[in-house]
Design a protein around this motif. Structure first.
Motif, PDB file in Angstrom:
ATOM      1  N   ASP A  11      -8.268   0.455   8.649  1.00 52.21           N
ATOM      2  CA  ASP A  11      -8.256   0.561   7.204  1.00 52.21           C
ATOM      3  C   ASP A  11      -7.097   1.456   6.744  1.00 52.21           C
ATOM      4  N   GLN A  12      -6.989   2.572   7.433  1.00 48.34           N
ATOM      5  CA  GLN A  12      -5.951   3.561   7.134  1.00 48.34           C
ATOM      6  C   GLN A  12      -4.563   2.949   7.357  1.00 48.34           C
ATOM      7  N   GLU A  13      -4.450   2.214   8.479  1.00 49.18           N
ATOM      8  CA  GLU A  13      -3.161   1.577   8.798  1.00 49.18           C
ATOM      9  C   GLU A  13      -2.789   0.567   7.730  1.00 49.18           C
ATOM     10  N   GLN A  14      -3.792  -0.197   7.288  1.00 50.69           N
ATOM     11  CA  GLN A  14      -3.538  -1.207   6.253  1.00 50.69           C
ATOM     12  C   GLN A  14      -3.088  -0.540   4.948  1.00 50.69           C
ATOM     13  N   LEU A  15      -3.790   0.566   4.590  1.00 47.85           N
ATOM     14  CA  LEU A  15      -3.431   1.284   3.361  1.00 47.85           C
ATOM     15  C   LEU A  15      -2.006   1.831   3.448  1.00 47.85           C
ATOM     16  N   THR A  16      -1.657   2.317   4.633  1.00 45.65           N
ATOM     17  CA  THR A  16      -0.309   2.852   4.835  1.00 45.65           C
ATOM     18  C   THR A  16       0.733   1.756   4.618  1.00 45.65           C
ATOM     19  N   THR A  17       0.491   0.593   5.213  1.00 47.31           N
ATOM     20  CA  THR A  17       1.417  -0.533   5.039  1.00 47.31           C
ATOM     21  C   THR A  17       1.513  -0.911   3.558  1.00 47.31           C
ATOM     22  N   ASP A  18       0.344  -0.967   2.902  1.00 49.99           N
ATOM     23  CA  ASP A  18       0.329  -1.357   1.492  1.00 49.99           C
ATOM     24  C   ASP A  18       1.042  -0.324   0.608  1.00 49.99           C
ATOM     25  N   LEU A  19       0.851   0.959   0.958  1.00 48.24           N
ATOM     26  CA  LEU A  19       1.505   2.012   0.163  1.00 48.24           C
ATOM     27  C   LEU A  19       3.023   1.916   0.304  1.00 48.24           C
ATOM     28  N   ARG A  20       3.470   1.659   1.536  1.00 48.11           N
ATOM     29  CA  ARG A  20       4.918   1.534   1.765  1.00 48.11           C
ATOM     30  C   ARG A  20       5.478   0.380   0.927  1.00 48.11           C
ATOM     31  N   ARG A  21       4.739  -0.720   0.937  1.00 52.56           N
ATOM     32  CA  ARG A  21       5.162  -1.894   0.176  1.00 52.56           C
ATOM     33  C   ARG A  21       5.204  -1.566  -1.324  1.00 52.56           C
ATOM     34  N   ALA A  22       4.134  -0.882  -1.803  1.00 48.11           N
ATOM     35  CA  ALA A  22       4.045  -0.540  -3.236  1.00 48.11           C
ATOM     36  C   ALA A  22       5.201   0.364  -3.643  1.00 48.11           C
ATOM     37  N   LEU A  23       5.516   1.304  -2.781  1.00 46.65           N
ATOM     38  CA  LEU A  23       6.602   2.250  -3.068  1.00 46.65           C
ATOM     39  C   LEU A  23       7.939   1.508  -3.156  1.00 46.65           C
ATOM     40  N   ASN A  24       8.168   0.603  -2.207  1.00 47.77           N
ATOM     41  CA  ASN A  24       9.424  -0.154  -2.193  1.00 47.77           C
ATOM     42  C   ASN A  24       9.504  -1.137  -3.346  1.00 47.77           C
ATOM     43  N   ALA A  25       8.340  -1.690  -3.729  1.00 49.19           N
ATOM     44  CA  ALA A  25       8.337  -2.701  -4.796  1.00 49.19           C
ATOM     45  C   ALA A  25       8.270  -2.063  -6.184  1.00 49.19           C
ATOM     46  N   GLY A  26       8.189  -0.743  -6.257  1.00 53.96           N
ATOM     47  CA  GLY A  26       8.099  -0.075  -7.560  1.00 53.96           C
ATOM     48  C   GLY A  26       6.743  -0.270  -8.213  1.00 53.96           C
ATOM     49  N   ASP A  27       5.694  -0.384  -7.388  1.00 42.00           N
ATOM     50  CA  ASP A  27       4.346  -0.607  -7.940  1.00 42.00           C
ATOM     51  C   ASP A  27       3.564   0.665  -8.232  1.00 42.00           C
ATOM     52  N   CYS A  50       0.638  10.727 -10.418  1.00 44.80           N
ATOM     53  CA  CYS A  50       0.999   9.423  -9.861  1.00 44.80           C
ATOM     54  C   CYS A  50      -0.233   8.503  -9.755  1.00 44.80           C
ATOM     55  N   ARG A  51      -0.019   7.227 -10.029  1.00 40.08           N
ATOM     56  CA  ARG A  51      -1.106   6.242  -9.958  1.00 40.08           C
ATOM     57  C   ARG A  51      -0.683   5.036  -9.120  1.00 40.08           C
ATOM     58  N   TRP A  52      -1.666   4.506  -8.376  1.00 43.34           N
ATOM     59  CA  TRP A  52      -1.414   3.308  -7.568  1.00 43.34           C
ATOM     60  C   TRP A  52      -2.532   2.304  -7.800  1.00 43.34           C
ATOM     61  N   ARG A  53      -2.189   1.191  -8.403  1.00 46.03           N
ATOM     62  CA  ARG A  53      -3.169   0.111  -8.549  1.00 46.03           C
ATOM     63  C   ARG A  53      -2.946  -0.896  -7.433  1.00 46.03           C
ATOM     64  N   HIS A  54      -3.867  -0.892  -6.481  1.00 44.79           N
ATOM     65  CA  HIS A  54      -3.768  -1.770  -5.328  1.00 44.79           C
ATOM     66  C   HIS A  54      -4.102  -3.201  -5.765  1.00 44.79           C
ATOM     67  N   PRO A  55      -3.354  -4.214  -5.278  1.00 43.62           N
ATOM     68  CA  PRO A  55      -3.575  -5.592  -5.741  1.00 43.62           C
ATOM     69  C   PRO A  55      -4.998  -6.107  -5.517  1.00 43.62           C
ATOM     70  N   THR A  56      -5.661  -5.676  -4.438  1.00 43.04           N
ATOM     71  CA  THR A  56      -7.030  -6.170  -4.234  1.00 43.04           C
ATOM     72  C   THR A  56      -8.087  -5.074  -4.344  1.00 43.04           C
ATOM     73  N   ARG A  57      -7.732  -3.846  -4.069  1.00 40.95           N
ATOM     74  CA  ARG A  57      -8.747  -2.782  -4.052  1.00 40.95           C
ATOM     75  C   ARG A  57      -8.831  -2.021  -5.369  1.00 40.95           C
TER      76      ARG A  57
END
Ligand code: C2E
Ligand code: MG
Ligand code: MG
Length: 273
Positions: A11-27, A50-57
Protein backbone atom coordinates in the motif's frame (compact mmCIF):
# COMPACT_ATOMS: atom_id res chain seq x y z
CA UNK A 1 -0.03 -10.72 10.81
CA UNK A 2 2.72 -11.17 8.23
CA UNK A 3 0.13 -10.89 5.47
CA UNK A 4 -1.23 -7.62 6.89
CA UNK A 5 2.27 -6.19 7.09
CA UNK A 6 2.92 -7.19 3.49
CA UNK A 7 -0.29 -5.54 2.39
CA UNK A 8 0.62 -2.35 4.26
CA UNK A 9 4.04 -2.27 2.64
CA UNK A 10 2.49 -2.74 -0.81
CA UNK A 11 0.00 0.00 0.00
CA UNK A 12 2.80 2.33 1.02
CA UNK A 13 4.76 1.52 -2.14
CA UNK A 14 1.72 2.24 -4.28
CA UNK A 15 1.13 5.57 -2.51
CA UNK A 16 4.77 6.48 -3.04
CA UNK A 17 4.52 5.77 -6.76
CA UNK A 18 1.27 7.74 -6.97
CA UNK A 19 2.73 10.68 -5.04
CA UNK A 20 5.73 10.81 -7.38
CA UNK A 21 3.39 10.81 -10.35
CA UNK A 22 1.18 13.53 -8.79
CA UNK A 23 4.20 15.70 -8.07
CA UNK A 24 5.51 15.36 -11.63
CA UNK A 25 2.07 15.89 -13.16
CA UNK A 26 1.40 19.01 -11.07
CA UNK A 27 -1.53 17.35 -9.28
CA UNK A 28 -0.69 18.71 -5.84
CA UNK A 29 -2.15 22.05 -4.93
CA UNK A 30 -2.18 24.60 -2.13
CA UNK A 31 -4.88 25.96 0.11
CA UNK A 32 -4.37 28.86 2.50
CA UNK A 33 -5.56 29.44 6.05
CA UNK A 34 -5.93 33.06 7.18
CA UNK A 35 -4.06 34.32 10.25
CA UNK A 36 -5.76 37.30 11.89
CA UNK A 37 -4.52 40.23 13.93
CA UNK A 38 -5.81 39.62 17.48
CA UNK A 39 -6.79 43.28 17.89
CA UNK A 40 -8.90 43.93 14.80
CA UNK A 41 -9.40 40.44 13.32
CA UNK A 42 -8.08 41.51 9.92
CA UNK A 43 -6.12 38.98 7.85
CA UNK A 44 -2.42 39.74 8.26
CA UNK A 45 -0.99 36.46 6.97
CA UNK A 46 -1.98 33.19 5.32
CA UNK A 47 -0.44 29.75 5.86
CA UNK A 48 0.08 27.62 2.75
CA UNK A 49 -1.02 24.00 3.25
CA UNK A 50 -0.42 21.33 0.65
CA UNK A 51 -3.27 19.15 -0.65
CA UNK A 52 -3.32 15.95 -2.68
CA UNK A 53 -6.50 14.63 -4.25
CA UNK A 54 -5.76 11.05 -5.22
CA UNK A 55 -7.59 9.94 -8.42
CA UNK A 56 -9.19 6.91 -6.74
CA UNK A 57 -8.69 7.32 -3.00
CA UNK A 58 -9.83 10.93 -2.70
CA UNK A 59 -8.09 13.45 -0.43
CA UNK A 60 -4.94 12.12 1.24
CA UNK A 61 -4.04 14.24 4.30
CA UNK A 62 -0.58 15.84 4.61
CA UNK A 63 -0.06 13.84 7.81
CA UNK A 64 0.12 10.81 5.45
CA UNK A 65 1.87 12.12 2.33
CA UNK A 66 4.41 14.53 3.90
CA UNK A 67 6.10 11.69 5.85
CA UNK A 68 6.19 9.60 2.63
CA UNK A 69 7.79 12.52 0.81
CA UNK A 70 10.31 12.87 3.64
CA UNK A 71 11.19 9.17 3.69
CA UNK A 72 11.68 8.97 -0.05
CA UNK A 73 13.55 12.22 -0.65
CA UNK A 74 10.65 13.67 -2.64
CA UNK A 75 10.28 16.41 -0.02
CA UNK A 76 12.93 18.58 -1.71
CA UNK A 77 10.90 18.81 -4.92
CA UNK A 78 7.57 18.98 -3.07
CA UNK A 79 8.87 21.72 -0.77
CA UNK A 80 10.20 23.75 -3.67
CA UNK A 81 6.87 23.44 -5.48
CA UNK A 82 5.04 24.69 -2.34
CA UNK A 83 7.45 27.59 -1.88
CA UNK A 84 7.24 28.69 -5.52
CA UNK A 85 3.46 28.41 -5.72
CA UNK A 86 2.92 30.21 -2.39
CA UNK A 87 5.26 33.09 -3.31
CA UNK A 88 3.63 33.39 -6.70
CA UNK A 89 0.06 33.40 -5.27
CA UNK A 90 1.06 35.90 -2.57
CA UNK A 91 1.89 38.46 -5.28
CA UNK A 92 -1.90 38.94 -5.51
CA UNK A 93 -2.24 39.75 -1.81
CA UNK A 94 -0.36 42.99 -1.13
CA UNK A 95 0.62 43.59 2.46
CA UNK A 96 -0.19 40.03 3.52
CA UNK A 97 2.51 37.63 4.72
CA UNK A 98 2.62 34.13 3.30
CA UNK A 99 3.75 31.42 5.67
CA UNK A 100 5.28 28.23 4.26
CA UNK A 101 5.97 25.01 6.17
CA UNK A 102 9.49 23.71 5.77
CA UNK A 103 10.48 20.11 6.51
CA UNK A 104 13.62 19.47 8.53
CA UNK A 105 15.28 17.83 5.52
CA UNK A 106 14.64 20.85 3.34
CA UNK A 107 16.12 23.18 5.92
CA UNK A 108 19.11 20.93 6.47
CA UNK A 109 20.13 21.05 2.80
CA UNK A 110 23.13 23.35 2.42
CA UNK A 111 21.51 25.03 -0.60
CA UNK A 112 18.29 25.88 1.23
CA UNK A 113 18.92 29.64 1.64
CA UNK A 114 19.89 29.82 -2.07
CA UNK A 115 16.70 28.00 -3.08
CA UNK A 116 14.61 30.49 -1.08
CA UNK A 117 16.44 33.48 -2.54
CA UNK A 118 16.08 32.01 -6.04
CA UNK A 119 12.31 31.53 -5.68
CA UNK A 120 11.90 35.07 -4.30
CA UNK A 121 13.78 36.53 -7.26
CA UNK A 122 11.92 34.40 -9.75
CA UNK A 123 8.46 35.23 -8.37
CA UNK A 124 9.25 38.86 -7.50
CA UNK A 125 7.79 38.57 -3.98
CA UNK A 126 9.31 40.99 -1.45
CA UNK A 127 11.31 38.82 1.01
CA UNK A 128 9.63 40.58 3.97
CA UNK A 129 6.37 38.99 2.91
CA UNK A 130 7.67 35.44 3.28
CA UNK A 131 7.69 33.56 6.54
CA UNK A 132 9.08 30.04 6.92
CA UNK A 133 7.68 27.70 9.57
CA UNK A 134 10.10 25.22 11.09
CA UNK A 135 8.95 22.61 13.58
CA UNK A 136 10.43 21.50 16.83
CA UNK A 137 11.01 18.14 15.21
CA UNK A 138 13.91 19.73 13.46
CA UNK A 139 16.65 17.55 14.89
CA UNK A 140 19.42 20.04 14.77
CA UNK A 141 22.76 18.46 15.31
CA UNK A 142 24.73 21.62 14.77
CA UNK A 143 23.02 24.61 16.36
CA UNK A 144 25.72 27.04 15.22
CA UNK A 145 25.29 26.01 11.61
CA UNK A 146 21.48 26.18 11.84
CA UNK A 147 21.70 29.62 13.47
CA UNK A 148 23.99 30.89 10.71
CA UNK A 149 21.62 29.59 8.05
CA UNK A 150 18.68 31.24 9.77
CA UNK A 151 20.48 34.56 10.03
CA UNK A 152 21.40 34.38 6.33
CA UNK A 153 17.70 34.02 5.53
CA UNK A 154 16.72 36.81 7.94
CA UNK A 155 19.27 39.13 6.37
CA UNK A 156 17.36 38.88 3.11
CA UNK A 157 14.20 39.91 5.03
CA UNK A 158 12.53 36.50 5.40
CA UNK A 159 10.95 35.77 8.80
CA UNK A 160 11.20 32.49 10.70
CA UNK A 161 8.55 30.92 12.90
CA UNK A 162 8.80 27.99 15.30
CA UNK A 163 5.69 25.90 14.53
CA UNK A 164 3.83 23.58 16.93
CA UNK A 165 5.64 25.13 19.87
CA UNK A 166 5.45 23.06 23.03
CA UNK A 167 4.58 19.77 21.38
CA UNK A 168 8.12 18.58 20.64
CA UNK A 169 11.18 18.21 22.82
CA UNK A 170 13.91 20.76 22.37
CA UNK A 171 11.86 23.92 22.23
CA UNK A 172 13.40 25.92 25.08
CA UNK A 173 16.86 24.95 23.97
CA UNK A 174 16.02 26.20 20.46
CA UNK A 175 14.80 29.52 21.81
CA UNK A 176 18.07 29.93 23.63
CA UNK A 177 20.21 29.29 20.57
CA UNK A 178 18.22 30.11 17.44
CA UNK A 179 16.92 33.47 16.21
CA UNK A 180 13.19 32.82 15.65
CA UNK A 181 10.93 35.82 14.94
CA UNK A 182 7.72 34.08 15.88
CA UNK A 183 6.25 31.29 18.00
CA UNK A 184 3.17 29.32 17.09
CA UNK A 185 1.53 27.78 20.15
CA UNK A 186 0.59 24.19 19.37
CA UNK A 187 -3.07 23.40 18.85
CA UNK A 188 -2.94 20.82 21.64
CA UNK A 189 -2.74 23.53 24.33
CA UNK A 190 -5.43 25.67 22.70
CA UNK A 191 -7.85 22.73 22.51
CA UNK A 192 -7.55 22.17 26.27
CA UNK A 193 -8.00 25.76 27.44
CA UNK A 194 -11.56 25.19 28.61
CA UNK A 195 -10.91 21.86 30.29
CA UNK A 196 -7.55 22.08 31.99
CA UNK A 197 -5.86 24.62 34.23
CA UNK A 198 -2.49 23.23 33.09
CA UNK A 199 -3.06 24.27 29.47
CA UNK A 200 -3.99 27.80 30.53
CA UNK A 201 -0.87 28.07 32.68
CA UNK A 202 1.36 26.76 29.87
CA UNK A 203 -0.12 29.24 27.38
CA UNK A 204 0.52 32.15 29.78
CA UNK A 205 4.10 30.96 30.17
CA UNK A 206 4.65 30.63 26.39
CA UNK A 207 3.25 34.11 25.70
CA UNK A 208 5.39 35.56 28.44
CA UNK A 209 8.58 33.89 27.09
CA UNK A 210 7.75 34.94 23.53
CA UNK A 211 7.08 38.54 24.46
CA UNK A 212 10.14 38.75 26.70
CA UNK A 213 12.28 37.60 23.76
CA UNK A 214 10.64 40.13 21.43
CA UNK A 215 8.86 37.48 19.40
CA UNK A 216 5.47 37.55 17.77
CA UNK A 217 3.13 34.89 19.22
CA UNK A 218 0.40 33.16 17.18
CA UNK A 219 -2.10 30.65 18.53
CA UNK A 220 -3.28 27.96 16.13
CA UNK A 221 -6.30 25.68 16.22
CA UNK A 222 -8.72 28.22 17.73
CA UNK A 223 -12.24 26.84 17.41
CA UNK A 224 -14.36 28.60 20.04
CA UNK A 225 -15.17 32.13 21.24
CA UNK A 226 -13.97 31.14 24.73
CA UNK A 227 -10.55 30.10 23.42
CA UNK A 228 -10.28 33.36 21.44
CA UNK A 229 -11.20 35.45 24.50
CA UNK A 230 -8.69 33.62 26.70
CA UNK A 231 -5.88 34.00 24.14
CA UNK A 232 -6.64 37.69 23.54
CA UNK A 233 -6.39 38.42 27.26
CA UNK A 234 -3.25 36.27 27.52
CA UNK A 235 -1.61 38.64 25.00
CA UNK A 236 -1.34 36.51 21.85
CA UNK A 237 -0.64 38.70 18.78
CA UNK A 238 -2.46 36.71 16.11
CA UNK A 239 -5.08 34.01 15.70
CA UNK A 240 -5.47 31.03 13.38
CA UNK A 241 -8.17 28.38 13.47
CA UNK A 242 -11.44 27.04 12.16
CA UNK A 243 -13.28 29.70 14.23
CA UNK A 244 -12.12 32.27 11.67
CA UNK A 245 -11.61 30.20 8.54
CA UNK A 246 -10.67 26.74 7.39
CA UNK A 247 -7.87 26.50 4.81
CA UNK A 248 -9.39 27.80 1.54
CA UNK A 249 -8.44 28.08 -2.16
CA UNK A 250 -6.30 31.02 -3.34
CA UNK A 251 -9.26 32.68 -5.09
CA UNK A 252 -11.24 32.56 -1.85
CA UNK A 253 -8.35 34.33 -0.08
CA UNK A 254 -8.49 37.08 -2.72
CA UNK A 255 -12.24 37.40 -2.14
CA UNK A 256 -11.82 37.52 1.62
CA UNK A 257 -9.17 40.25 1.39
CA UNK A 258 -11.34 42.26 -1.02
CA UNK A 259 -14.31 41.99 1.38
CA UNK A 260 -12.16 43.14 4.31
CA UNK A 261 -10.94 46.07 2.17
CA UNK A 262 -14.47 47.06 1.31
CA UNK A 263 -15.59 46.90 4.94
CA UNK A 264 -12.64 49.10 5.94
CA UNK A 265 -13.49 51.63 3.22
CA UNK A 266 -17.15 51.67 4.25
CA UNK A 267 -16.17 52.29 7.87
CA UNK A 268 -14.10 55.27 6.71
CA UNK A 269 -16.89 56.84 4.60
CA UNK A 270 -18.88 59.63 6.24
CA UNK A 271 -22.54 58.73 6.88
CA UNK A 272 -24.87 59.93 4.08
CA UNK A 273 -27.21 62.62 5.37
P1 C2E B 1 0.69 22.81 10.69
O1 C2E B 1 1.76 23.50 9.91
O2 C2E B 1 0.73 22.96 12.17
O3 C2E B 1 -0.68 23.33 10.07
C1 C2E B 1 -1.85 23.53 10.79
C2 C2E B 1 -2.76 22.33 10.67
O4 C2E B 1 -3.84 22.47 11.59
C3 C2E B 1 -3.43 22.23 9.28
O5 C2E B 1 -3.68 20.84 9.02
C4 C2E B 1 -4.76 22.95 9.52
O6 C2E B 1 -5.78 22.56 8.60
C5 C2E B 1 -5.08 22.47 10.91
N1 C2E B 1 -5.96 23.42 11.63
C6 C2E B 1 -5.96 24.76 11.55
N2 C2E B 1 -6.90 25.30 12.35
C7 C2E B 1 -7.50 24.25 12.99
C8 C2E B 1 -8.55 24.15 13.96
O7 C2E B 1 -9.13 25.14 14.42
N3 C2E B 1 -8.90 22.90 14.38
C9 C2E B 1 -8.29 21.78 13.90
N4 C2E B 1 -8.70 20.60 14.35
N5 C2E B 1 -7.29 21.83 12.97
C10 C2E B 1 -6.89 23.05 12.53
P2 C2E B 1 -3.22 20.14 7.68
O8 C2E B 1 -3.44 21.04 6.50
O9 C2E B 1 -3.85 18.78 7.67
O10 C2E B 1 -1.66 19.98 7.86
C11 C2E B 1 -1.12 19.16 8.85
C12 C2E B 1 0.37 19.34 8.93
O11 C2E B 1 1.00 18.85 7.73
C13 C2E B 1 0.81 20.79 9.04
O12 C2E B 1 0.70 21.23 10.38
C14 C2E B 1 2.24 20.69 8.56
O13 C2E B 1 3.08 20.25 9.58
C15 C2E B 1 2.14 19.61 7.49
N6 C2E B 1 2.06 20.27 6.17
C16 C2E B 1 0.99 20.71 5.46
N7 C2E B 1 1.37 21.26 4.30
C17 C2E B 1 2.72 21.18 4.26
C18 C2E B 1 3.73 21.59 3.31
O14 C2E B 1 3.47 22.18 2.28
N8 C2E B 1 5.04 21.30 3.63
C19 C2E B 1 5.38 20.66 4.80
N9 C2E B 1 6.68 20.44 5.05
N10 C2E B 1 4.47 20.30 5.71
C20 C2E B 1 3.16 20.55 5.45
MG1 MG C 1 2.54 25.32 10.05
MG1 MG D 1 1.33 24.09 13.54
Amino acid sequence: MFKIMRRETRDQEQLTTDLRRALNAGDLHLVYQPILDAKNEQTVAVEALCRWRHPTRGDIPPSVFIPIAEETGMIAALGEFVLRQACSDARNWPGVIVSVNVSPQQFEAARFPDIVRGVLTETGLEPTRLELELTENLLISDLDLAGAKMRALQETGVRLALDDFGAGHSSLNYLLSLPFDKLKIDRLFVSKIETGAASAAIIHAIVSIGRALGMHVTAEGIETAEQQQFLRIAGVHSFQGFRFSRPIEAVAISERLAAEDQARNRARLPLAS
